[in-house]
Structures are given as C-alpha cells and as structure tokens.
Scaffold this active site. Structure first.
Site, short mmCIF file in Angstrom:
data_model
loop_
_atom_site.label_atom_id
_atom_site.label_comp_id
_atom_site.label_asym_id
_atom_site.label_seq_id
_atom_site.Cartn_x
_atom_site.Cartn_y
_atom_site.Cartn_z
N ARG A 153 0.86 -1.18 0.00
CA ARG A 153 0.00 0.00 0.00
C ARG A 153 0.90 1.23 0.00
O ARG A 153 2.12 1.10 0.08
CB ARG A 153 -0.93 -0.01 1.21
CG ARG A 153 -0.20 0.14 2.52
CD ARG A 153 -1.15 -0.01 3.68
NE ARG A 153 -0.58 0.55 4.88
CZ ARG A 153 -1.08 0.34 6.10
NH1 ARG A 153 -2.15 -0.41 6.27
NH2 ARG A 153 -0.51 0.88 7.15
N ASN B 50 -5.37 7.73 4.60
CA ASN B 50 -5.08 6.96 5.81
C ASN B 50 -3.64 7.21 6.18
O ASN B 50 -2.73 6.95 5.39
CB ASN B 50 -5.29 5.45 5.56
CG ASN B 50 -5.18 4.66 6.85
OD1 ASN B 50 -6.04 4.76 7.72
ND2 ASN B 50 -4.12 3.88 7.00
N GLU B 51 -3.46 7.76 7.37
CA GLU B 51 -2.11 7.96 7.89
C GLU B 51 -1.17 8.57 6.85
O GLU B 51 -0.25 7.92 6.37
CB GLU B 51 -1.53 6.65 8.41
CG GLU B 51 -2.30 6.12 9.60
CD GLU B 51 -1.74 4.81 10.12
OE1 GLU B 51 -0.95 4.16 9.41
OE2 GLU B 51 -2.10 4.44 11.24
N GLU C 218 -8.14 4.20 15.60
CA GLU C 218 -7.68 2.82 15.63
C GLU C 218 -6.96 2.54 16.93
O GLU C 218 -6.07 3.28 17.33
CB GLU C 218 -6.66 2.54 14.51
CG GLU C 218 -7.18 2.67 13.11
CD GLU C 218 -6.08 2.38 12.07
OE1 GLU C 218 -5.06 1.75 12.41
OE2 GLU C 218 -6.25 2.82 10.93
N GLU D 214 -2.08 -8.28 6.34
CA GLU D 214 -2.30 -8.18 7.80
C GLU D 214 -3.25 -9.28 8.30
O GLU D 214 -4.06 -9.03 9.19
CB GLU D 214 -2.80 -6.79 8.15
CG GLU D 214 -1.72 -5.75 7.86
CD GLU D 214 -2.05 -4.33 8.27
OE1 GLU D 214 -1.13 -3.61 8.68
OE2 GLU D 214 -3.23 -3.94 8.15
N PHE E 183 -2.96 -11.74 10.22
CA PHE E 183 -2.94 -12.13 11.64
C PHE E 183 -3.02 -10.92 12.58
O PHE E 183 -2.80 -11.03 13.77
CB PHE E 183 -1.72 -12.99 11.94
CG PHE E 183 -1.88 -14.40 11.41
CD1 PHE E 183 -2.80 -15.27 11.99
CD2 PHE E 183 -1.15 -14.84 10.32
CE1 PHE E 183 -2.99 -16.55 11.48
CE2 PHE E 183 -1.34 -16.12 9.81
CZ PHE E 183 -2.26 -16.98 10.39
N HIS E 184 -3.35 -9.77 12.01
CA HIS E 184 -3.54 -8.60 12.88
C HIS E 184 -4.81 -8.79 13.70
O HIS E 184 -5.82 -9.29 13.20
CB HIS E 184 -3.67 -7.34 12.03
CG HIS E 184 -3.59 -6.08 12.83
ND1 HIS E 184 -4.56 -5.71 13.73
CD2 HIS E 184 -2.64 -5.11 12.87
CE1 HIS E 184 -4.22 -4.56 14.29
NE2 HIS E 184 -3.06 -4.18 13.79
C1 GLA Z 1 -2.22 1.40 10.80
C2 GLA Z 1 -3.16 1.40 9.62
C3 GLA Z 1 -4.02 0.19 9.52
C4 GLA Z 1 -3.27 -1.04 9.93
C5 GLA Z 1 -2.73 -0.86 11.32
C6 GLA Z 1 -2.00 -2.08 11.82
O1 GLA Z 1 -2.56 2.15 11.85
O2 GLA Z 1 -3.97 2.55 9.53
O3 GLA Z 1 -4.44 0.08 8.19
O4 GLA Z 1 -2.23 -1.28 9.03
O5 GLA Z 1 -1.80 0.20 11.30
O6 GLA Z 1 -1.61 -1.92 13.15
#
Ligand code: GLA
Length: 677
Positions: free
Chosen positions: A115, A153-154, A308, A358, A360-361
C-alpha cells in the site's frame, strides 16, 4: 437525513472499527450485522483501502457494493465514517503512471504490491486522488449513514526522485526567493555545494557522506507541506459538496514524524489518531496517556477520535510480535483514552481478513469467531461504553474536555532538527526526551497538554521544553513573554543552539534562550553511553554535561565529576514575574521526577487529585455541564481513595472512600460543589 446536530453531537460514545466488507462474500455481511448489534457497535470506518473495488479500471466506478453497505448500516442505526481510499492506488494507476511511484532515498523506484505506493509530489497521483474523492462525495455526501469523512489513511509517505525534485525547487523558491539567499541559508560554501542554477538542487537522497543538515531540514518541511497540500485538496473536494459533514484524517501516533500534526489539524474539523502502545504493563499504560494527551492537544482541547486501537496489547511490525492483552486490559486502557478526551473507541479492525498482508492482525471478531475471549471482551466494552453515554456530551462553551496547567512543547521541526546527523551526541533524540518528561508528570499525578511555542500559553503555569535544538527568534520571544508575565519555563540542554535553519547561534550554546535563562553555555561535554553522573544533590544523570557560566541565574545543583566538579548543572533565574529553569544534563527518571516536583511546587501546581501519582491516574473530564473524575489504579496493590459522586461504571452513589483493586476504575459524576484543583 441527519441534521447538523447529528454530525456535531452524538448521543453516545462511538464504538466500532475499520470495516472491509469488500473482502468478504455478502452472506458474511449479515453475520457482521448480527455481531455488531450484539457488541453495540454504532460506528464503522468503511473504504479505507478500497480504491480497486470502487474503481477497478480508470474512470469505471463500481459503487453497487458500497451502496448496499451504506444502506445496510443506515438500516441498522450504524453511522459510517467514509474514507477516501487514496492511501492505496490500484495497479491500473501505477501501470499508467510509473512516474508516480515512490522513490527511496537510495534512488530505488518501488513497484506496486503493498500500500502507499505513490509519490505525493506526482501530479498524476494528486489528480487521481481528487477524482476518486469527488466521485465518493457526489455519491454519498447526503447518504443518511454518513457521519464523517476520513480522508486518506495515515499521511506519511516520503518520496524522492524527479517529481519530488521539481516540487522541492518550487517550495525553495517560495521560501528563499533567490539562489543567493538559499546558498547563504544552507551555507553551501561548506564542501563546495554552492548552487548556480535551481535545477542543480536535489532532494537529499543518499550521498557519499554527511548531507547538508539545513537542506535535510528544509526537505522535511517541504515533505510535510506536501502532505498537508494533499490533505487540503481532498478537504476542499468533500466540503464543496456538504460542508457540515465533519472531516478528519488519522494521525499515526506518536512515532510518525513525516508531517506537522499542528498544521494538519488546522485543515480538518476533528483530529483522529491511531494508537498502538508497544510495551506491556504500566509502561504501555503511560503510552496510552501520552497518545491521548497529544491527540487532545492537537484537537485544541476538544474531544478527539480514537480511530484505531487494537485488541492485542502490542502489534509491533518492527519486532514482529503480537502480544495478547491480559484479561481486562483492553477495557482499562479504553477508560484511560476516555478520561483524556476520546469520543469513544474504534479499532483496527472489525474482522481479520483470511489472507492478505495483515491476516494475523488482531480484530474485534477474530478468525476463531464469536466464541472467543476477544469478542466477549468487545461485547463487554460495548456494553460499558453504552453505560457511559453521558460522557459524549460536548463540554460547555469555552471549556476544554480536560484542564491542564502544565504544557510540554511538541514541535515537528524540533524532532527533525534533533534527527540531524553529526550532532555532538547520538543521544539527543526528540521523542525519548519528550516522553520522559510526560512520564515523570504522569507518575507525579499531574496532567499535561502539548503546545507549540507561539500558541497562546496564558492558561498554563508551567511550560516544559525538553528538546528544541532549532529555535527561531520569535519562539524565543514567545517564551520570554510567557515567563515575564509570571510563567515558569524549563529548558533542557542544547535548546536553541541554532536558529530555525540549523545555523548555529554564536556567543553561547543554547543561544536563543541563554539570556532568558541567565546563563552562558561555553562548552559541551557529551558523555559515553556507559558513563553515570551524580549531581551535588544526589541526582543521577547521564549522556550530557556542559560548562555553564552563571550570568544572573543561581545554581540549583552542580556536577561532581572532573573537569566540571562544582560547576552548575541545574539553574533557575527570576525573570519579570516568572522563573526560567534550566537542566544542563539528562536526569534519570527518579531525579527528573524530583526536579519537576520542585519546579511544580515553585509554580504552584498541585496534583490533579490528592491520591494521584505513583500509578493512581486521576483525570477530570468535562461533558455538558458536568465533571467526571476518572480514577484508575495501575499499581500492583489495592488503594483506598476519596470518592464522592455517582460511579457510572457500577451505577452507585459514593460518599466517602472506595477501594480500588489493581486494574480497578471509578468514573465519578461529581457533585456540582466539588471544586477543581
Ligand atoms: C495502521 C493502519 C491500519 C493497519 C494498522 C496495523 O494504523 O492505519 O491500516 O495497518 O496500522 O496496526
């Protein structure tokens, strides 16, 4: 159709998480709704990385699935925070615009496959991002499920390469005006770097040896401005359709420093943050307080969105560990976020994907399903948050969600300047310095905000500046005005040793502040990592010492090691109605607490609650006309606390004392006559 009030004031705390139905067959959506209702989920964040599902080919939009998701949420009373998917351009985009792929500092052009594969300076990316934001706004700005825009996002991608070089030159032309000014600001005469044409200037990619520090700092400022411009463009797009829908973008806290949080916050309606503490136990709890205080401060003291967190205690990419949280810790930490102003809690993510990077997140609904400790704790948390609904009321007009009389300076450029290579010590990092000061205050039971120098400081009694190598004359002046008017300020070694362009100030190190502090710093004595120092008052220190000449200040503690034995290490001086304090070494945790305790006493700042400190966290949150005292026991032993008011967690009235077990919490709606400290 939601009214403006619906956007500004929810009747409950928000609860939910990132929801990616495009990764699942529609039968699973029905099951999701059943489980969301069971957990009392009332918010989902949709679409964060769904660009290729929305626009599988350039200009060919497929909104059918998203229409059904939005409708399903509206039917079930679940609000949607709708994201623009611009953090993950799809393969068709990068195939058509290879020049928009990011280039690393080593000159490697990355390929698609993860990404964030875009260069924020590439015009093709910027145009495509605006187009997809526009398409979403046209379609959903008036959808009844919409509660907020989540742009991108971020933000945080930094890229080099030709597209970046061009944009960097334009930025420098704006800043410097002409090449003579640029050559002088960067002192390019050093190592024969004088530029005779703008086209010769490059972003500071990998080079033979040390790069030019002023050039690197300007590049960081430029990159941060670039990300701000990307955000600003999208804000413009969605606001043009329906300005009352609040706009946010999620900051990754606290470890990302690719942008200036204060600048980004000024572009949006509400700050939202992603927060992943990475240390188990009480240190992780201190991180929760730290992240919350930053988020609240970036949002000007207003309630902020926890966009988050994770159901696991630690998800650390760098170390490759996902640690389970101990039972109850998720709820306990969430109460901390609430105490410090969160509007509720959202998670990354609702359901774990079966495959993908991700997989296994940790989620709210784990792979093993509903019959799991994680989901049971989520259901319990949802029930708890519902019980705390009255906290969702906005604080009364002009009131902050929590009050603080102490502020710590948080400054993106201070961080970037402390990262400069070839400083006199490798231990001058920004984040550890700021964290250690916040942690000391937390242990002392004193809550703090974060501020920028130059912001209005008048609400504070004490301003702490733990790391601030580069400081402008205006910043030095702002601090002087604060102290002269009666404030207390603490500065640490090396602060203000350069101006804002990393040009050293002559005559005294710590030059921007030396006059205010009544000292002259003549020589640095950086210490080897293993060297322990002891000051005359017994304080343990390390890392740094220096020759301080008193020019009006008085010494509070002296160095005891040669060749500095007897020379000042910690000083104070009265200025106008206030006091300027200086700490010319790195105090270890206990000594730092002791000195801050002394300075808090001088500044007349007491604890926020008589029992606060040593692991008992006490925070007052304002909601509506009420105040709510959160008491949280982080320590290993039960504590007896004074407790008057109605405890929202147990729905009982307390009028005397209460025992808080380890991990225990009270949220007291205080009687109106309780005065604040
Ligand atoms: C970030 C992202 C999410 C995800 C988390 C994993 O904060 O915004 O998409 O990748 O980390 O901890």
């Amino acid at each position: 159709m939601p009214s403006i009030e619906t956007f500004r004031q929810t009747p409950h705390l928000v609860f939910g998480g990132d929801y990616n139905p495009e990764q699942w067959p529609e039968e699973v959506w029905e099951e999701d709704i059943r489980l969301m209702r069971k957990a009392r989920v009332n918010r989902v964040t949709v679409g964060v990385f769904s660009w290729s599902s929305i626009e599988p080919r350039e200009g060919e939009y497929r909104f059918g699935w998203l229409d059904r998701v939005m409708d399903l949420m509206a039917e079930n009373g679940i609000g949607v925070i709708l994201a623009t998917p611009t953090a993950s351009p799809p393969p068709w985009f990068t195939a058509a615009h290879p020049e928009a792929l990011p280039v690393t500092a080593n000159g490697v052009r990355l390929v698609h496959g993860s990404r964030d594969t875009y260069n924020p300076a590439a015009p093709a990316y910027r145009e495509a991002a605006k187009r997809v934001a526009e398409a979403l706004a046209v379609r959903y700005a008036f959808h009844p499920a919409l509660r907020m825009w989540h742009l991108h996002n971020e933000y945080g991608t930094v890229s080099y390469g030709p597209e970046t070089d061009r944009a960097f030159r334009t930025w420098l032309q704006d800043k410097c005006g002409n090449l003579d000014a640029l050559n002088s600001t960067w002192n390019t005469a050093f190592w024969s770097q004088g530029y005779s044409e703008w086209d010769q200037i490059l972003a500071p990619q990998a080079t033979q040896y040390l790069p030019n520090p002023s050039q690197v700092l300007d590049f960081k400022r430029f990159s941060a401005d670039l990300l701000r411009d990307c955000l600003r463009e999208q804000v413009g797009v969605v606001r043009s359709h329906r300005p009352e829908v609040p706009v946010t973008t999620n900051f990754m806290l606290p470890s990302w420093n690719h942008y200036d949080q204060w600048d980004l916050a000024a572009e949006i309606d509400d700050v939202s943050v992603d927060h992943y503490p990475d240390t188990p136990g009480i240190e992780g709890d201190v991180q929760v307080a730290f992240g919350s205080d930053l988020a609240r401060s970036f949002n000007a003291g207003r309630p902020w969105v926890l966009m988050e967190q994770a159901t696991t205690m630690v998800y650390d990419y760098a170390q490759g560990r996902i640690l389970a949280r101990p039972p109850g810790a998720l709820k306990f930490n969430t109460l901390q976020y609430l105490a410090r102003g969160a509007t509720g809690s959202l998670f990354f993510q609702w359901r774990s994907p079966r495959a993908g990077a991700e997989f296994f997140h940790s989620p709210m609904v784990p792979h093993v399903g509903e019959d799991s400790r994680t989901f049971r704790e989520i259901v319990e948390l949802g029930t708890t948050l519902e019980r705390l609904a009255e906290l969702a009321e906005a604080p009364a007009e002009g009131q902050r969600v929590t009050d603080a009389r102490v502020a710590i300076v948080w400054d993106a450029a201070a961080w970037w300047s402390a990262d400069t290579r070839a400083l006199p010590s490798n231990d001058l990092a920004f984040l550890p310095a700021v964290r250690s000061v916040h942690r000391a205050l937390w242990r002392l039971g004193v809550n703090a905000d974060f501020v920028q120098l130059g912001a209005d400081l008048s609400r504070y009694r004490l301003v702490l500046v733990p790391s601030k190598l580069a400081a402008s004359d205006a910043e030095a002046e702002a601090l002087r005005a604060f102290v002269t008017a009666g404030g207390h300020a603490v500065l640490w070694y090396f602060a203000g040793s350069t101006d804002e362009n990393l040009n050293v100030r002559p005559g005294s190190f710590t030059g921007a502040f030396a006059d205010l502090l009544g000292i002259r710093v003549e020589e640095h004595h950086p210490q080897l990592a293993a060297t322990a120092l002891t000051l005359s008052d017994g304080s343990a220190a390390d890392c740094w010492a220096e020759t301080i000449e008193l020019k009006g200040a008085q010494s509070v503690a002296e160095f005891t090691h040669d060749p500095l034995a007897g020379s000042p290490a910690v000083t104070r001086t009265a200025v106008g109605d206030g006091t300027a304090h200086y700490i010319g070494t790195r105090l270890q945790a206990e000594a730092l607490e002791a000195h801050l305790h002394r300075i808090l006493g001088e500044a007349g700042v007491g604890k926020d609650h008589p029992a606060a400190g040593n692991g008992l966290e006490a925070v007052r949150r304002h909601a509506g006309a009420g105040t709510y005292l959160f008491l949280l026991n982080h320590g290993p032993d039960a504590v007896v606390v004074e407790a008057r008011g109605h405890d929202l967690l147990t729905d009982t009235d307390l009028d005397g004392t209460a025992t808080l077990d380890p991990g225990g919490a009270l949220i007291l709606r205080e009687p109106a006559n309780i005065t604040e400290h």
